[in-house]
Design an enzyme around this catalytic site. Structure first.
Site, short mmCIF file in Angstrom:
data_model
loop_
_atom_site.label_atom_id
_atom_site.label_comp_id
_atom_site.label_asym_id
_atom_site.label_seq_id
_atom_site.Cartn_x
_atom_site.Cartn_y
_atom_site.Cartn_z
N GLU A 1 0.80 -1.23 0.00
CA GLU A 1 0.00 0.00 0.00
C GLU A 1 0.84 1.28 0.00
OE1 GLU A 1 -2.84 -0.55 3.19
OE2 GLU A 1 -3.78 -2.22 2.17
N ASN B 1 2.29 -4.70 -3.39
CA ASN B 1 0.91 -5.16 -3.21
C ASN B 1 0.03 -3.97 -2.83
OD1 ASN B 1 -0.83 -7.59 -2.87
ND2 ASN B 1 -0.93 -6.99 -0.71
N HIS C 1 -9.96 -6.19 -2.97
CA HIS C 1 -11.05 -6.06 -1.98
C HIS C 1 -12.17 -5.30 -2.69
CE1 HIS C 1 -8.81 -7.66 1.38
NE2 HIS C 1 -7.81 -6.83 1.14
N GLU D 1 -5.81 -10.77 -2.17
CA GLU D 1 -6.66 -10.65 -0.95
C GLU D 1 -8.13 -10.53 -1.34
OE1 GLU D 1 -5.27 -7.52 1.66
OE2 GLU D 1 -3.18 -7.96 1.26
N ASP E 1 -11.90 -10.37 -1.84
CA ASP E 1 -13.24 -10.54 -1.28
C ASP E 1 -14.19 -9.58 -2.01
OD1 ASP E 1 -12.40 -8.21 0.15
OD2 ASP E 1 -12.18 -9.30 2.03
C1 XIL Z 1 -6.40 -7.18 7.77
C2 XIL Z 1 -6.64 -8.42 8.59
O1 XIL Z 1 -7.44 -9.33 7.88
C3 XIL Z 1 -7.31 -8.04 9.90
O2 XIL Z 1 -7.43 -9.18 10.74
C4 XIL Z 1 -6.50 -6.99 10.61
O3 XIL Z 1 -7.15 -6.58 11.79
C5 XIL Z 1 -6.27 -5.80 9.70
O4 XIL Z 1 -5.67 -6.23 8.50
N1 XIL Z 1 -5.03 -5.07 3.31
C6 XIL Z 1 -4.00 -5.88 3.74
C7 XIL Z 1 -4.23 -6.85 4.83
O5 XIL Z 1 -2.92 -5.87 3.13
O6 XIL Z 1 -3.09 -7.05 5.62
C8 XIL Z 1 -5.39 -6.45 5.71
O7 XIL Z 1 -5.66 -7.51 6.63
C9 XIL Z 1 -6.60 -6.12 4.87
C10 XIL Z 1 -6.33 -4.97 3.94
#
Ligand code: XIL
Length: 349
Positions: free
Chosen positions: A163, A204, A240, A269, A271
């Site tokens: 990020e 990422n 996401h 990641e 969802d």
């Molecule tokens: C999230 C985890 O799933 C949570 O359990 C934690 O509290 C916060 O982080 N982007 C990312 C991940 O790169 O590391 C994050 O994961 C979600 C957003």
């Protein structure tokens, strides 16, 4: 004694229950073969299909059973982050990450390391004071190299910097950027590469699935880093997604332009959240998105795999971070497969 007819009726009722529970009852099941897992289906395309997991969930046996059987790759959701691995300066603790690596190895699953350099979930000792550039460089190098060395040979890839950009494509003003300037990214990649010359090194981020200012910033940076010979091997698209913001239609083209730079890509990641309550309609739309993103990855040669950000709504991070939203994953809170699961299977078949 049961008549033939009651036996038939019982068998029919059982099949209905099994179908409702998402258990295959077709010819494969009758022949005693389990239906292929997402991992197996993805493997036929030379891809992996994985899930994130987190240490507190690992005592849930039905959960770990599916985690161990359905997926070919695991990402620790938190256990390898800075706050967990270096809770005091110079004092390293790899117990959480190790637990997940050991579980993954027992199931022959690949592990993605997540993450070395990120502005979030940093330990207090790092955020609660000011650092000179020389001090922070030393802290960063030691953190990266100690962790990468520890997991050498055990993870296939690292999210080295997570990020790094804002939505408009400018650098995010993190402690690393403000203290060290943009060169911290190339340094982080070089230090990681020294510590494990074989592991794939990624940048990422989220909201880079579509072509736009933020993904353009990665494209430019990746080009520059490659031109300078900096060890960068891939870009991770967190993905996401949220139904209310629309599907990123340029995802496939975007993946392809990074491939053409000679980089791997992966969806790291995934969802697909929605405003609650979930309706049949929203779940159907969600399934279409999972299908499309799976097809997009399969269509691009160097898109190496897909990871969902845990697999069941029971352990999704979404409700805690986006109040009123949820139902983002392909399995529901009772570990029953949702339409999204079948859509992914079809896309991989
Ligand atoms: C999230 C985890 O799933 C949570 O359990 C934690 O509290 C916060 O982080 N982007 C990312 C991940 O790169 O590391 C994050 O994961 C979600 C957003």
């Amino acid at each position: 004694m049961r008549t033939a007819r009651t036996r038939l009726r019982l068998a029919g009722a059982l099949a209905t229950v099994l179908v409702a529970a998402g258990v295959a009852t077709g010819p494969a099941a009758q022949a005693g073969q389990a239906p292929p897992t997402l991992a197996e289906l993805a493997q036929r395309h030379g891809r992996y299909f994985g899930s994130a997991t987190d240490n507190p969930e690992l005592t849930d046996e039905p959960y770990t059973a599916l985690l161990g059987s359905e997926f070919g790759q695991i990402t620790p959701g938190n256990g390898m982050k800075w706050y967990a691995t270096e809770p005091q300066q110079g004092v390293f603790d790899f117990t959480q990450g190790d637990e997940i690596v050991n579980l993954a190895r027992a199931h022959r699953q690949k592990v993605r390391g997540h993450t070395l350099v990120w502005h979030s979930q940093l330990p207090d000792w790092l955020t609660s004071r000011d650092w000179t550039a020389a001090e922070l460089r030393a802290v960063l190098k030691k953190h990266i190299q100690t962790e990468v060395r520890h997991y050498r040979g055990k993870v296939f890839a690292w999210d080295v910097v997570n990020e790094a950009f804002n939505e408009d494509g400018t650098y995010r003003e993190t402690v690393f950027y403000k203290t060290l300037g943009p060169g911290y990214i190339a340094d982080a990649l070089r230090w990681a590469h020294q510590a494990d010359p074989r592991v794939k090194l990624y940048l990422n981020d989220y909201n880079i699935e579509a072509i736009g200012p933020k993904s353009d910033a990665y494209y430019q940076l990746a080009k520059e880093l490659k031109a300078k010979g900096v060890p960068l091997h891939g870009i991770g698209f967190q993905a996401h997604l949220a139904l209310q913001y629309g599907y990123p239609d340029t995802l496939e083209d975007n993946l392809r332009r990074f491939s053409r730079l000679g980089l791997d890509t992966s969806l790291t990641e995934v969802d697909v959240r929605m405003q609650l309550p979930a309706t049949e309609e929203k779940l159907a739309q969600q399934a279409e998105w999972y299908r499309e993103l799976t097809e997009a990855c399969l269509a691009v040669r160097r898109c190496v795999g897909i990871t969902i950000w845990d697999y069941t709504d029971k352990y999704s991070w979404i409700p805690a971070f986006f109040p009123g939203e949820g139902a983002a994953l392909p399995w529901d809170e009772q570990l029953r497969p949702k339409p999204a699961y079948y859509a992914i299977r079809e896309a991989l078949s």
